[in-house]
Design a protein around this motif. Structure first.
Motif, PDB file in Angstrom:
ATOM      1  N   ALA A 193      39.085  -5.888  36.790  1.00  0.00           N
ATOM      2  CA  ALA A 193      39.035  -4.435  36.998  1.00  0.00           C
ATOM      3  C   ALA A 193      40.123  -3.720  36.200  1.00  0.00           C
ATOM      4  N   TYR A 215      38.998  -2.898  32.761  1.00  0.00           N
ATOM      5  CA  TYR A 215      38.027  -1.794  32.665  1.00  0.00           C
ATOM      6  C   TYR A 215      38.723  -0.447  32.815  1.00  0.00           C
ATOM      7  N   GLY A 250      34.600  -0.889  36.899  1.00  0.00           N
ATOM      8  CA  GLY A 250      35.916  -1.133  37.507  1.00  0.00           C
ATOM      9  C   GLY A 250      35.879  -0.948  39.017  1.00  0.00           C
TER      10      GLY A 250
END
Length: 303
Positions: free
Chosen positions: A207, A210, A194
């Motif tokens: 991101a 994640y 991320g």
């Protein structure tokens, strides 16, 4: 030529190749003309392997025969000091064996990897570690071993600065680690990937996924940890705050705090109606829901 004819020709080529190998050992004790016979045998084994491949549309017996022929060729290439050709033949053998004898496929691919790493070809070695990981996933169903090969592949990719390829392998490791309840390992990978992707204009959209997955892993372990992690992710990546994933986490935390199973299920349903939950997310969300139900009773469903 029909399949039976191809198979017969392949068997004849194998026998011819074997004769050449024997002749290379006896002919003036191999001092003269030995290598030529080995080269001829090599070529015959490869031709035989390709004949077996064409016969019977990859039945188990023809796959095993093709794998065996490629394997013989690989060993002879090594004898001739032709490392690259040997590795290629071991890979061909591995691909031939894949369905018929998964363990033998892994042995051949490992032999190819040893040659490639010895030659400093780490990117191609990484690719074959992924193939081995996939065989462990699908054919042998040994997830621990699949994880080990994905990790090795990620290490090689990182060493060659192929970060996006390394991240793909690491995300596989994280998903499996979480399934095996190795939450700390999964959290570290999701946070690392991320953080690596949030500043990349092309990847930053991923991101949030994640950080969402990392927060869910925290949540299964400890509610307070999940709250603190969520605050940290919002600070690191302000775009996360407006995401549907972040809003869902806040609703789930609230429902969990109130031990309100219905509110939890409702929040999940609402999210799922727009973004379909995959099997992994469903599993993690159910594990969290069980801790709300306290005694583990309930319908075991999210919908």
């Amino acid at each position: 030529m029909d399949n039976a004819g191809k198979e017969r020709e392949a068997v004849q080529l194998m026998a011819e190749a074997e004769k050449r190998v024997k002749a290379s050992h006896s002919f003036l004790r191999g001092l003269f003309g030995g290598n030529t016979r080995i080269e001829e045998a090599c070529e015959m084994y490869t031709r035989a392997a390709n004949m077996f491949k064409m016969a019977k549309n990859w039945s188990a017996s023809s796959s095993l025969a093709a794998g065996n022929a490629f394997c013989q060729a690989a060993k002879l290439h090594m004898q001739l000091q032709s490392k690259h050709d040997s590795a290629t033949s071991f890979v061909d053998a591995g691909n031939a064996y894949k369905k018929a004898d998964p363990q033998e496929a892994i042995n051949c691919l490992n032999a190819a990897i040893d040659i490639y790493t010895d030659m400093g070809r780490f990117t191609i070695a990484a690719k074959h570690h992924i193939t081995i990981a996939e065989i462990y996933e699908t054919e042998l169903v040994d997830i621990e071993k699949a994880i080990a090969h994905y990790e090795q592949s990620a290490d090689y990719y990182k060493g060659e600065e192929s970060n996006s390829s390394a991240n793909k392998c690491l995300l596989k490791v994280a998903a499996y680690a979480a399934q095996l309840e190795q939450y700390q390992k999964a959290i570290e990978i999701y946070e690392q990937v991320g953080a690596n992707t949030m500043d990349n204009p092309l990847l930053k959209y991923s991101a949030k996924d994640y950080f969402f997955k990392a927060a869910l892993c925290h949540f299964i372990v400890d509610e307070l940890n999940a709250k603190l992690a969520l605050e940290k992710y919002e600070e690191m990546f302000p775009a996360f705050t407006d995401s549907r994933e972040c809003k869902l986490l806040k609703k789930l935390l609230e429902a969990h705090e109130e031990q309100n199973s219905e509110a939890y299920t409702e929040a999940v349903k609402e999210f799922d109606s727009i973004s379909r939950l995959d099997q992994w997310l469903t599993t993690m969300l159910l594990r969290i829901k069980k801790s709300i139900q306290g005694d583990g009773e309930g319908d075991g469903d999210l919908k």
